[in-house]
Design a protein around this motif. Sequence first.
Motif, PDB file in Angstrom:
ATOM      1  N   LYS A 108       0.828  -1.214   0.000  1.00 33.31           N
ATOM      2  CA  LYS A 108       0.000   0.000   0.000  1.00 33.31           C
ATOM      3  C   LYS A 108       0.860   1.262   0.000  1.00 33.31           C
ATOM      4  N   TYR A 109       1.998   1.216   0.718  1.00 30.78           N
ATOM      5  CA  TYR A 109       2.882   2.382   0.757  1.00 30.78           C
ATOM      6  C   TYR A 109       3.330   2.807  -0.639  1.00 30.78           C
ATOM      7  N   LEU A 110       3.532   1.831  -1.501  1.00 35.44           N
ATOM      8  CA  LEU A 110       4.002   2.150  -2.847  1.00 35.44           C
ATOM      9  C   LEU A 110       3.051   3.090  -3.581  1.00 35.44           C
ATOM     10  N   GLU A 111       1.761   2.996  -3.284  1.00 32.82           N
ATOM     11  CA  GLU A 111       0.774   3.831  -3.969  1.00 32.82           C
ATOM     12  C   GLU A 111       0.943   5.304  -3.614  1.00 32.82           C
ATOM     13  N   ASP A 112       1.512   5.580  -2.443  1.00 32.85           N
ATOM     14  CA  ASP A 112       1.677   6.970  -1.996  1.00 32.85           C
ATOM     15  C   ASP A 112       3.118   7.231  -1.561  1.00 32.85           C
ATOM     16  N   ILE A 113       4.058   6.599  -2.239  1.00 32.84           N
ATOM     17  CA  ILE A 113       5.441   6.629  -1.774  1.00 32.84           C
ATOM     18  C   ILE A 113       6.038   8.025  -1.809  1.00 32.84           C
ATOM     19  N   ASP A 114       5.687   8.831  -2.812  1.00 33.60           N
ATOM     20  CA  ASP A 114       6.267  10.173  -2.859  1.00 33.60           C
ATOM     21  C   ASP A 114       5.749  11.022  -1.706  1.00 33.60           C
ATOM     22  N   PHE A 115       4.465  10.930  -1.407  1.00 29.55           N
ATOM     23  CA  PHE A 115       3.918  11.661  -0.261  1.00 29.55           C
ATOM     24  C   PHE A 115       4.637  11.238   1.023  1.00 29.55           C
ATOM     25  N   LEU A 116       4.831   9.936   1.201  1.00 29.93           N
ATOM     26  CA  LEU A 116       5.473   9.440   2.411  1.00 29.93           C
ATOM     27  C   LEU A 116       6.931   9.870   2.500  1.00 29.93           C
ATOM     28  N   LEU A 117       7.630   9.893   1.363  1.00 35.11           N
ATOM     29  CA  LEU A 117       9.021  10.338   1.388  1.00 35.11           C
ATOM     30  C   LEU A 117       9.114  11.808   1.772  1.00 35.11           C
ATOM     31  N   ARG A 118       8.184  12.604   1.299  1.00 34.42           N
ATOM     32  CA  ARG A 118       8.155  14.016   1.715  1.00 34.42           C
ATOM     33  C   ARG A 118       7.911  14.105   3.223  1.00 34.42           C
ATOM     34  N   PHE A 119       7.034  13.254   3.724  1.00 37.00           N
ATOM     35  CA  PHE A 119       6.702  13.243   5.149  1.00 37.00           C
ATOM     36  C   PHE A 119       7.904  12.798   5.983  1.00 37.00           C
ATOM     37  N   TRP A 120       8.590  11.753   5.537  1.00 31.59           N
ATOM     38  CA  TRP A 120       9.715  11.212   6.296  1.00 31.59           C
ATOM     39  C   TRP A 120      10.993  12.034   6.154  1.00 31.59           C
ATOM     40  N   LYS A 121      11.283  12.487   4.947  1.00 34.33           N
ATOM     41  CA  LYS A 121      12.579  13.134   4.692  1.00 34.33           C
ATOM     42  C   LYS A 121      12.586  14.617   5.052  1.00 34.33           C
ATOM     43  N   LEU A 122      11.397  15.237   5.071  1.00 28.45           N
ATOM     44  CA  LEU A 122      11.282  16.641   5.455  1.00 28.45           C
ATOM     45  C   LEU A 122      12.190  17.560   4.635  1.00 28.45           C
ATOM     46  N   ASP A 123      13.086  18.296   5.326  1.00 29.97           N
ATOM     47  CA  ASP A 123      13.952  19.262   4.642  1.00 29.97           C
ATOM     48  C   ASP A 123      14.861  18.593   3.618  1.00 29.97           C
ATOM     49  N   ASP A 124      15.125  17.299   3.802  1.00 27.84           N
ATOM     50  CA  ASP A 124      16.075  16.609   2.934  1.00 27.84           C
ATOM     51  C   ASP A 124      15.409  15.876   1.772  1.00 27.84           C
ATOM     52  N   TYR A 125      14.102  16.063   1.617  1.00 27.62           N
ATOM     53  CA  TYR A 125      13.427  15.436   0.477  1.00 27.62           C
ATOM     54  C   TYR A 125      13.994  15.970  -0.834  1.00 27.62           C
ATOM     55  N   TYR A 126      14.239  17.271  -0.870  1.00 26.78           N
ATOM     56  CA  TYR A 126      14.791  17.903  -2.074  1.00 26.78           C
ATOM     57  C   TYR A 126      16.313  17.841  -2.006  1.00 26.78           C
ATOM     58  N   THR A 127      16.902  17.002  -2.821  1.00 29.03           N
ATOM     59  CA  THR A 127      18.352  16.841  -2.800  1.00 29.03           C
ATOM     60  C   THR A 127      19.004  17.991  -3.540  1.00 29.03           C
ATOM     61  N   LEU A 128      19.990  18.610  -2.906  1.00 31.65           N
ATOM     62  CA  LEU A 128      20.698  19.739  -3.518  1.00 31.65           C
ATOM     63  C   LEU A 128      22.069  19.291  -4.017  1.00 31.65           C
ATOM     64  N   PRO A 129      22.502  19.819  -5.155  1.00 32.39           N
ATOM     65  CA  PRO A 129      23.834  19.463  -5.684  1.00 32.39           C
ATOM     66  C   PRO A 129      24.937  19.880  -4.722  1.00 32.39           C
ATOM     67  N   ARG A 130      25.911  18.995  -4.528  1.00 28.73           N
ATOM     68  CA  ARG A 130      27.065  19.329  -3.705  1.00 28.73           C
ATOM     69  C   ARG A 130      28.179  19.836  -4.620  1.00 28.73           C
ATOM     70  N   ILE A 131      27.863  20.919  -5.309  1.00 29.93           N
ATOM     71  CA  ILE A 131      28.826  21.542  -6.218  1.00 29.93           C
ATOM     72  C   ILE A 131      28.915  23.010  -5.842  1.00 29.93           C
ATOM     73  N   THR A 132      30.123  23.507  -5.690  1.00 30.55           N
ATOM     74  CA  THR A 132      30.322  24.913  -5.367  1.00 30.55           C
ATOM     75  C   THR A 132      31.061  25.592  -6.505  1.00 30.55           C
ATOM     76  N   TYR A 133      30.474  26.695  -6.971  1.00 27.29           N
ATOM     77  CA  TYR A 133      31.066  27.427  -8.090  1.00 27.29           C
ATOM     78  C   TYR A 133      31.858  28.626  -7.600  1.00 27.29           C
ATOM     79  N   THR A 134      32.721  29.110  -8.469  1.00 34.03           N
ATOM     80  CA  THR A 134      33.355  30.394  -8.225  1.00 34.03           C
ATOM     81  C   THR A 134      32.409  31.459  -8.730  1.00 34.03           C
ATOM     82  N   SER A 135      31.871  32.274  -7.827  1.00 30.39           N
ATOM     83  CA  SER A 135      30.852  33.240  -8.218  1.00 30.39           C
ATOM     84  C   SER A 135      31.467  34.409  -8.952  1.00 30.39           C
ATOM     85  N   LYS A 136      30.586  35.088  -9.715  1.00 27.86           N
ATOM     86  CA  LYS A 136      31.004  36.258 -10.475  1.00 27.86           C
ATOM     87  C   LYS A 136      30.351  37.493  -9.875  1.00 27.86           C
ATOM     88  N   LYS A 137      30.928  38.653 -10.119  1.00 28.94           N
ATOM     89  CA  LYS A 137      30.303  39.888  -9.668  1.00 28.94           C
ATOM     90  C   LYS A 137      29.098  40.187 -10.541  1.00 28.94           C
TER      91      LYS A 137
END
Length: 535
Positions: A505-534
Amino acid sequence: MRIKNIYIHDWLELKPYSNQVATDTYYLRLSNEVKNAIVNNKNKFILQVYLNENELNILSCFLTSYFEDIISETNIWNSFIKAHKRLYKKQLPFYILDEYYENEINPQDIIFLIWYFINTIQQEKFIAPYNDFLIEIGNTIFDIFDNSWAYAPENTYLKSFYQIDKDEKDFYVARKIIDTVLFNTYLFYPDTYLKLKEQQLEIIENSKDDEDLMMFMNENRDKNLHNIHTRLLSFKGKEWVSEIIDNKQLSKDYLEISHKIQGFFLYKGQDNDNIFIEHIASSKEFNLTKKSFDYSNTLKELDTILFLGIVKWKNEWWFSGVFFQHPYNTDLIIDEKNSLESLSSVNFLDHDKKETLDILKNQLSAFKDINNGSQIAFLHSEQIEQFVNDYIEFYNKTLKLTKKEINAIKQRTNENSCFGLNNSNFSDISETGLVFFNPKAGLEVAMAINSAFPLQSNPFFKKEESEEQLLHLLMDKSLSTELVMFCIDNCKNKLLFFKQGVGKKYLEDIDFLLRFWKLDDYYTLPRITYTSKKN
């Protein structure tokens, strides 16, 4: 046994105002009726396992606040329904919705809200949404609300806290509604409000004798206001306000509120409208509107160091958070310019998603080249660090960098390793682990979950440990959404958990549950740092 009453202070705990209004008497009486129904239910003992007396009072007020919300048309619950339907083509997860009436009360709503409340206010044990006691209590409370539907009064005062003038330009007025939604609204009481309250108590305990106590409290609240995600849909406060308010342009303005940049800046002067500042780590220049800053008369010397937070609202940069200043300090300047954390805080300004994804695509290709075409490697713990180092060296060679550039990358990797590779002894955690290349982030190391992956390339799979480690993978915030989905996409047909019972049954709503469980970490951010420009 006499049931203890719920009093007005309990009811007002879930409101954005502190003084009682006329309709509160009615809803307080209804809250007590709800509590009586729960306490007299044959399944009450199950709830009492998870909730103490005070939490039971709050649950009763919480459910009654849902009813008040629908009656008063404050649009809190209906915003959740609207957003869920947009994401998943149905109003709610888990339940049969053949008979569901939008903008009205529904038994499915109440059952879901009890499930959400229990699993948010306590996290020691996860309660499945299909339990019979949830359904029985939910239906009982629905009958109470249904009988009150024709007589319940609207709370027009409550509705006013979620409204904003369509021409509003002041960021602080806009920010106040985000604050109200996250920290003074019933739907997020067991979630973001209690989280903030816990943090505040910790700050008071650690800094009660500090003259800057209120500054610490205010900064923590502002940080949460901009960054925290709710368990429901993993939305930020600005996204909820965008859903709640009834104005398309303002909804768009809320969604476009920038990430908060907090850190050290150099003061570069001012005119009648703006203060000119330069972000030390990136050398990026900003015009901070004086509409948001009351301390411009204290800024005298150029290159004074300022610590502050700034947020972009309607194409202007506004001060948000705390502020203090230092005289110019060469050591601090050097530290900031060498800080990848400080530098990465402005990445969102001038590096588009395509550029990032292209880099990650090339890194994934290199990972597969050294790992037999797979994006996941299962290893003995003592092999992980060497495997990662070999991969980094291999990838750097594909870039054809100079020795100087490679040494600079190695230094940054050592100082800012996501996994603490130079300081971790993985064998202390588990005998085996895995290295996964996350296409949205980069390298990811995970320990003690190999038995969630019944793959031919995994010699460490143990059937008897599979379900426990799979649940850990699903619910642990530190393990990415992408790793979970890799497991589901490649292993669900081989895992008994997903073939029967609650797991199926969880599979039917897995994305909702992952948002519920992972919270702030549901959205994975790239671990890449650039040299910024002015600018």
